[in-house]
Design an enzyme around this catalytic site. Structure first.
Site, PDB file in Angstrom:
ATOM      1  N   LYS A  25       0.857  -1.197   0.000  1.00 52.10           N
ATOM      2  CA  LYS A  25       0.000   0.000   0.000  1.00 52.10           C
ATOM      3  C   LYS A  25       0.881   1.230   0.000  1.00 52.10           C
ATOM      4  CE  LYS A  25      -4.215   1.677   0.710  1.00 52.10           C
ATOM      5  NZ  LYS A  25      -3.975   2.559  -0.444  1.00 52.10           N
ATOM      6  N   LYS A  55       5.207   1.921   8.483  1.00 52.58           N
ATOM      7  CA  LYS A  55       4.007   2.637   8.937  1.00 52.58           C
ATOM      8  C   LYS A  55       2.838   1.667   9.130  1.00 52.58           C
ATOM      9  CE  LYS A  55       3.633   6.525   6.883  1.00 52.58           C
ATOM     10  NZ  LYS A  55       3.332   7.560   5.875  1.00 52.58           N
ATOM     11  N   LYS A  67       5.153   2.480  -2.988  1.00 49.85           N
ATOM     12  CA  LYS A  67       5.032   3.896  -3.359  1.00 49.85           C
ATOM     13  C   LYS A  67       5.195   4.026  -4.856  1.00 49.85           C
ATOM     14  CE  LYS A  67       4.375   7.786  -1.119  1.00 49.85           C
ATOM     15  NZ  LYS A  67       3.633   7.968   0.135  1.00 49.85           N
ATOM     16  N   THR A 112      -5.111  12.066   7.594  1.00 49.92           N
ATOM     17  CA  THR A 112      -3.713  12.170   8.025  1.00 49.92           C
ATOM     18  C   THR A 112      -3.581  13.205   9.141  1.00 49.92           C
ATOM     19  OG1 THR A 112      -2.968  11.492   5.850  1.00 49.92           O
ATOM     20  CG2 THR A 112      -1.362  12.647   7.225  1.00 49.92           C
ATOM     21  N   ASN A 125      -3.103  19.870   2.609  1.00 43.82           N
ATOM     22  CA  ASN A 125      -4.150  18.965   3.091  1.00 43.82           C
ATOM     23  C   ASN A 125      -3.917  18.555   4.552  1.00 43.82           C
ATOM     24  OD1 ASN A 125      -5.042  16.237   3.757  1.00 43.82           O
ATOM     25  ND2 ASN A 125      -5.942  16.179   1.728  1.00 43.82           N
ATOM     26  N   SER A 144      -7.410   4.753   4.567  1.00 44.50           N
ATOM     27  CA  SER A 144      -7.340   4.069   3.263  1.00 44.50           C
ATOM     28  C   SER A 144      -7.683   2.593   3.449  1.00 44.50           C
ATOM     29  CB  SER A 144      -5.938   4.179   2.666  1.00 44.50           C
ATOM     30  OG  SER A 144      -5.817   5.339   1.895  1.00 44.50           O
TER      31      SER A 144
END
Ligand code: NAD
Length: 432
Positions: free
Chosen positions: A71, A95, A107, A191, A222, A359
């Site tokens: 992810k 993470k 990524k 986040t 954001n 997510s």
């Protein structure tokens, strides 16, 4: 390739080696984690509006999938390089392990200045990139999401492109989608909210009175806006914010909702308090990003990009606490200097994990075809963030190690037990 980014993956590995001394994981675990599982490099031809053809370069890296499908976001940025993408994928593995969600890390990125493209060109690029990586990603293998300069609409285009290729509706191939296309409520500010959940745990431990706590936020995008808004609502004094053009400072603290409103009208943060209607009652001044980082505040929140606090400016940092909302804003060499100066750092792999947690919620909702209420998303996010913050803090207190080392130890314990469960040299030798 820019020198600074070349060092990023090495820096990530250096950090892994530093924490290895604090864990009991098998050396084989470290060997596995030092090497991304798979990397893909693609070229994307895009027909421009004037009829010409431009070729863009992109990457997708899957770092480790022992704990589940990989992810990680896709960024559009001119400085994207394979080394940067590898480092970001590595961080995603850790993470996901810190917060205990069943994913590995990945990524992706495209080397492009998205601001120079028209909307139609951006759609062609997004769909073109998905066409090139379609065999590499998938709902059970690798699930992308937004990152710098990509957004919900781009995720929607990519999901649609993948669904056309797969010849079936596949919302679970990508997260961070628009809500009508299968996005989750609460993903947009997840986040920042996750970082806020961490700060609330810090508040409890430190017995803070929010009104007395000063905050500076580098990067009013954001994630930075969301955490600033939630802290402001609780009474925290947000005294400085910045964007790529510069920042503003007011010792009295800013009215964050007004700042967000002005910024969303595409004005620079720097200009807000000089000629906007929100400035009138506030005694504010412009500051540079370097000045913001060196402010004497209780809480410094780097929420812009990597490599902001390095060995060259770490000694100037006066904040007592740093909450890393950006990925990799503090280099491993700067870490030592901050530690010597008694500055507590809540590391990125914990502090900014709220995005990947929601997510994960989006992916589970897509797979179930059953959608949650906003309150459920918020409460489940808070439950995970608070639990894992406490876990990391307990490891940090018990072993007398800093929060970053503790977060890596926590993640390595989870990754190590998964990798070791498949057998190590010790196991196979004993088996004869
Ligand atoms: P964004 O593009 O919405 O905002 C970034 C902000 O930083 C912008 O306001 C930009 O002007 C500003 N900025 C850029 N360079 C700067 C500089 N040198 N100094 C000061 N400000 C600068 O991006 P975002 O989604 O808020 O992400 C910010 C950081 O958080 C990135 O490091 C990203 O990888 C990380 N992050 C984001 C998410 C997410 O879900 N959005 C999740 C995890 C990590």
């Amino acid at each position: 390739m820019p020198k600074q980014q070349q060092a990023l993956f090495d820096d990530a590995i250096r950090r892994l080696e530093q924490v290895a001394d604090h864990t009991r994981v098998d050396d084989e675990v470290l060997s596995v984690l030092k090497h991304p599982k798979a990397t893909l490099e693609v070229s994307i031809p895009v027909r421009r509006d004037d009829g010409s053809l431009s070729i863009y370069h992109g990457y997708r890296v899957r770092h480790d999938d022992t704990r589940g499908p990989t992810k990680g976001g896709i960024r559009f940025h001119p400085d994207v390089s394979i080394d940067e993408v590898k480092a970001l994928a590595f961080w995603m593995t850790f993470k996901c392990a810190v917060v205990g969600i069943p994913y590995g890390g990945a990524k992706g990125g495209v080397c492009v200045n998205a601001k120079e493209l028209s909307k139609l060109e951006l759609e062609r690029l997004s769909r073109g990139f998905m066409r090139q990586i379609a065999d590499f990603v998938g709902p059970d293998t690798d699930i992308p999401a937004p990152d710098m300069y990509t957004n919900a609409m781009i995720m929607g285009w990519m999901m649609d492109e993948y669904s056309r290729i797969a010849r079936r509706h596949t919302p679970d191939v990508i997260t961070g989608k628009p809500i009508p296309l299968g996005g989750s409520l609460g993903r947009a500010d997840a986040t920042g909210r996750g970082a806020y959940n961490c700060i609330k745990q810090l508040e409890r431990i430190k017995e803070w009175e929010p009104k007395q706590i000063t905050v500076a936020v580098q990067g009013f995008g954001n994630a930075g806006q969301a955490v600033a808004r939630l802290l402001h609502k609780d009474g925290y004094k947000v005294v400085a914010v910045s964007d790529s053009k510069g920042g503003v400072y007011s010792s009295e603290g800013f009215d964050v909702p007004s700042m967000i409103r002005v910024k969303s009208e595409s004005r620079e943060v720097k200009a807000m308090y000089c000629d906007g209607s929100v400035c009138e009652a506030v005694d504010a001044r412009n500051i540079t990003n370097e000045e913001l980082l060196a402010l004497d505040v209780d809480l410094l929140i780097p929420a812009a990009m990597e490599n902001q606090i390095t060995e060259s400016n770490a000694a100037d940092i006066k904040a007592r606490h740093i909450v890393e909302v950006a990925n990799g804003p503090v280099t491993s060499r700067a870490d030592g200097i901050l530690k010597d100066n008694g500055i507590m750092v809540i590391p990125d792999i914990l502090a900014n994990a709220g995005g990947v947690v929601v997510s994960y919620f989006e992916w589970t909702q897509n797979r179930q075809g059953f959608y949650w209420k906003l309150e459920d998303v918020h409460s489940r996010l808070e439950e995970i963030m608070a639990r894992e913050f406490r876990n990391v803090h307990d490891i940090s207190s018990e072993r007398k190690i800093d929060m970053r080392t503790a977060a890596y130890v926590h993640a390595l314990d989870r990754l190590g037990s998964a990798i070791e469960a498949q057998g190590t040299e010790q196991y196979f030798r004993a088996g004869g």
